[in-house]
Design an enzyme around this catalytic site. Sequence first.
Site, PDB file in Angstrom:
ATOM      1  N   LYS A   1      67.347 -63.317  60.322  1.00 34.44           N
ATOM      2  CA  LYS A   1      68.002 -64.499  60.873  1.00 34.44           C
ATOM      3  C   LYS A   1      69.274 -64.100  61.653  1.00 34.44           C
ATOM      4  CE  LYS A   1      65.130 -67.583  59.074  1.00 34.44           C
ATOM      5  NZ  LYS A   1      64.237 -66.994  58.078  1.00 34.44           N
TER       6      LYS A   1
HETATM    7  C1  LIG Z   1      63.467 -68.115  56.977  1.00 32.50           C
HETATM    8  C2  LIG Z   1      63.100 -69.526  56.843  1.00 32.50           C
HETATM    9  C3  LIG Z   1      63.120 -70.207  55.621  1.00 32.50           C
HETATM   10  C4  LIG Z   1      63.306 -69.522  54.314  1.00 32.50           C
HETATM   11  O1  LIG Z   1      64.507 -68.862  54.199  1.00 32.50           O
HETATM   12  P1  LIG Z   1      64.720 -67.823  53.020  1.00 32.50           P
HETATM   13  O2  LIG Z   1      66.205 -67.618  53.050  1.00 32.50           O
HETATM   14  O3  LIG Z   1      63.951 -66.593  53.369  1.00 32.50           O
HETATM   15  O4  LIG Z   1      64.264 -68.459  51.753  1.00 32.50           O
HETATM   16  C5  LIG Z   1      62.877 -71.563  55.604  1.00 32.50           C
HETATM   17  N1  LIG Z   1      62.596 -72.227  56.734  1.00 32.50           N
HETATM   18  C6  LIG Z   1      62.541 -71.614  57.928  1.00 32.50           C
HETATM   19  C7  LIG Z   1      62.245 -72.413  59.136  1.00 32.50           C
HETATM   20  C8  LIG Z   1      62.764 -70.242  58.021  1.00 32.50           C
HETATM   21  O5  LIG Z   1      62.672 -69.637  59.207  1.00 32.50           O
END
Ligand SMILES: *Cc1c(COP(=O)(O)O)cnc(C)c1O
Length: 381
Positions: free
Chosen positions: A184
């Site tokens: 991210k």
């Molecule tokens: C990455 C992601 C998640 C989950 O995030 P985590 O921190 O890995 O649990 C949820 N929704 C979207 C759209 C994502 O891209």
Amino acid sequence: MSWRIPLADLDFGPEETQAALQVLESRWLTMGAVTEQFEADFARFTGAKHAIAVTNCTVGLHMACLALDIGPGDEVIVPSLTFVATSNAVLYCGAQPVFADICGPDQLTLSPESVEQHLTSRTKAIMVMHYGGYACDMPRILEIAERHGLAVIEDAAHSVGSSLGGRALGVWGKIGCYSFFSNKNMTTGEGGMLVTDDDALAARLRLLRSHGMTSLTWDRHRGHAWSYDVVELGYNYRIDEIRSAIGIVQLQKLPAGNAARRELTTLYRAQFAAEVPELTIPFRQTPGISACHLMPVLLPPGTARVAVMDALKQEGIQTSIHYPPIHLFSYYRQRVNASSPVVLPLTEDVAARELTLPLYPALQAEQVSVVVQALRKILRG
Ligand SMILES: *Cc1c(COP(=O)(O)O)cnc(C)c1O
């Protein structure tokens, strides 16, 4: 496999190492003063009244549903063109996710019209996802929610640093959930953050994060409390000080990283418009400032996407797909929606031809040209 141009890359330096080391040397590793600072920094950054750090965004979405009393018999409207965690959170609470369609090939987010078509007397909330950091039509979504007495939850996993009308994405709804997973825009390895302006929801979220206990180990360590009560069924969804320390540094770097992503996105757009006009580049009309988490393109209908991805791989260029739609996964078809098959024509069209290209702050302008030229060559055969 070592890629010539990877899909994503960390923006890490000695600052993150130093911050993590400092925590290790302090000998207090679990949630405490560093996490409090991370939360305060994040609240200031987003303009939210409360920020609550958690172990990942998935548990944050689960907590958001729990805090809004979503449970068996309730329905929550969700997109299908998202990561499966979005709708899984609804299932964790025993509620039913109801999939609505996207706006179309230019706007890959939840369509307000489709949301309205899927409302029933059981609908309790709408969960939006700001795809790639690009804003959903929040004014219209909020208007629908208000008219029907529904809560809005924002899956803001892609949108740390995005805004619409000067207001951060994630603080438009009742609760927003961010992800700090390693691909991210800012990362703590695993990690997440919840934001809300509602004092009562914030208090509830803090309880849910830590076993429903009225005091934390940290409070007791500081001599602020010596015992505790358990007032509801909570979880251990806490972050730790090592990750919070990294998060503080990453948040400071985020604005520059997002600005670089925006410039690279503009460059991709200009080059594709000039060199590969047969591609559709979504979000041309989207208002607001995007965190530009992803660089999605839509291949012309009928293109053999796997062959394109393989050919790009031969050039050392890593690509991905966002997303295989949730309603077509086996578990969802056979268990969640077994009684009534879900059909989402716009989601299915986009999902079949979407291709995500490399985008990260350290990507070089020349590498953008390499990707554009490689794709042009492959598509022109
Ligand atoms: C990455 C992601 C998640 C989950 O995030 P985590 O921190 O890995 O649990 C949820 N929704 C979207 C759209 C994502 O891209």
